[in-house]
Design an enzyme around this catalytic site. Structure first.
Site, PDB file in Angstrom:
ATOM      1  N   PHE A 116       1.105  -2.850   1.831  1.00  0.00           N
ATOM      2  CA  PHE A 116       0.285  -3.298   0.454  1.00  0.00           C
ATOM      3  C   PHE A 116      -0.900  -3.898   0.118  1.00  0.00           C
ATOM      4  O   PHE A 116      -1.729  -4.195   1.052  1.00  0.00           O
ATOM      5  CB  PHE A 116       1.126  -3.973  -0.417  1.00  0.00           C
ATOM      6  N   ASP A 117      -1.395  -3.469  -0.998  1.00  0.00           N
ATOM      7  CA  ASP A 117      -2.635  -3.831  -1.196  1.00  0.00           C
ATOM      8  C   ASP A 117      -2.244  -5.648  -1.866  1.00  0.00           C
ATOM      9  O   ASP A 117      -1.184  -5.534  -1.944  1.00  0.00           O
ATOM     10  CB  ASP A 117      -3.889  -2.875  -1.712  1.00  0.00           C
ATOM     11  N   GLY A 118      -2.966  -5.770  -1.625  1.00  0.00           N
ATOM     12  CA  GLY A 118      -2.668  -7.626  -2.642  1.00  0.00           C
ATOM     13  C   GLY A 118      -3.046  -7.414  -4.061  1.00  0.00           C
ATOM     14  O   GLY A 118      -1.600  -7.237  -4.652  1.00  0.00           O
TER      15      GLY A 118
END
Length: 296
Positions: free
Chosen positions: A157-159
């Site tokens: 995941f990106d944040g």
């Protein structure tokens, strides 16, 4: 055992390779598309971009009496043209029994009714509808990557604007990197608000909690363009949520693709299309059209 079952809704074009079929639809229209699919309904479709992820999710159901995961097919096909999809599901041995065929209508209202935590589709309009309804959703991009070897389900995941809200990202857009770093340093003790994928990540964490860390069938990673000093708030936010991320990569602006390949991600979610296009060269990728970077 996780008390709440993880429900994933997926479109037929995310699960199987329907590029050739879609070209028939685009070039010749619905009637010819219908005839094409019916004529080939005994010919199994080959796996699509999200197939590996779905297969590994369903493999988490080791106890038939208490399944951890349910996958639901949600498709703009009609029931007639969808028969080839269900035949392909049976051919590939996927335990998928629930479906909604909407014959061209937006399917997100049924996604809500199924109680889905995640929706994957090749249709950006449907993905935006699901996000507006409060469901984690991503547009599956074409990928040149090969299927990964590991039997473990690996999700990256990106944040900001994915796991977290786009609060910090808005400051970056409006004030630049210095303003962003200053805000994150000053707010390091203040947890970030949750983004659209927080409930999905939480559901994954609940399943992970059923297993010893070293033998978990799921491994997660946060792969973000953030670097020091903006890393601290992220770590403390996840700690405050009680959610475990197995790996965290703070890349300070470096391209993510090679790192995703090294992690061996089955799928990666990011809100910025430029990062998604880069990542899709290495791994299956879902674009999350959420937040300030996707404002129309």
């Amino acid at each position: 055992m996780a008390e709440v079952k993880l429900v994933v809704a997926i479109s037929s074009r995310a699960l199987f390779d329907l590029d050739e079929s879609h070209q028939v639809f685009e070039a010749k229209g619905e009637e010819e598309y219908s005839r094409y699919q019916i004529s080939l309904e005994s010919v199994p479709l080959i796996p699509g971009v999200a197939f590996s992820m779905v297969r590994k999710l369903l493999a988490l159901n080791t106890d038939p009496s208490r399944p951890r995961v349910e996958v639901v097919l949600v498709s703009r096909n009609s029931a007639d043209t969808g028969l080839r999809v269900f035949n392909s599901i049976r051919h590939h041995g996927l335990d998928i029994s629930r479906a909604a065929f909407t014959r061209g209508e937006p399917p997100y209202r049924y996604i809500v009714s199924f109680g889905a935590h995640l929706f994957l589709s090749a249709n950006p309009e449907d993905v935006r509808g699901a996000l507006d309804a409060g469901i984690a959703a991503a547009t599956i991009l074409p990928s040149g990557s090969e299927e990964f070897r590991s039997g473990q389900l690996r999700i990256a995941f990106d944040g900001d604007a994915v796991i977290f809200s786009d609060e910090a990202e808005r400051i970056y857009v409006e004030g630049g990197l210095d303003a962003f770093n200053q805000n994150e340093t000053e707010s390091s003790e203040k947890p970030l608000p949750g983004g659209p994928f927080k409930p999905f990540l939480s559901a994954l964490h609940d399943i992970q909690s059923d297993f010893p860390v070293k033998s978990s069938p799921i491994r997660t990673a946060l792969i973000t363009a953030r670097g020091a000093p903006a890393h601290e708030r992220v770590i403390k936010t996840l700690r405050s949520w009680g959610i475990r991320i197995d790996e965290a990569l703070f890349l300070g602006g470096k391209e993510k693709g090679a790192f995703l390949k090294s992690f061996g991600a089955d799928i990666f979610f990011d809100d910025q299309i430029r990062h998604c296009d880069s990542a899709a060269e290495y791994v299956a990728t879902g674009h999350v059209p959420y937040g300030v970077k996707n404002a129309v």
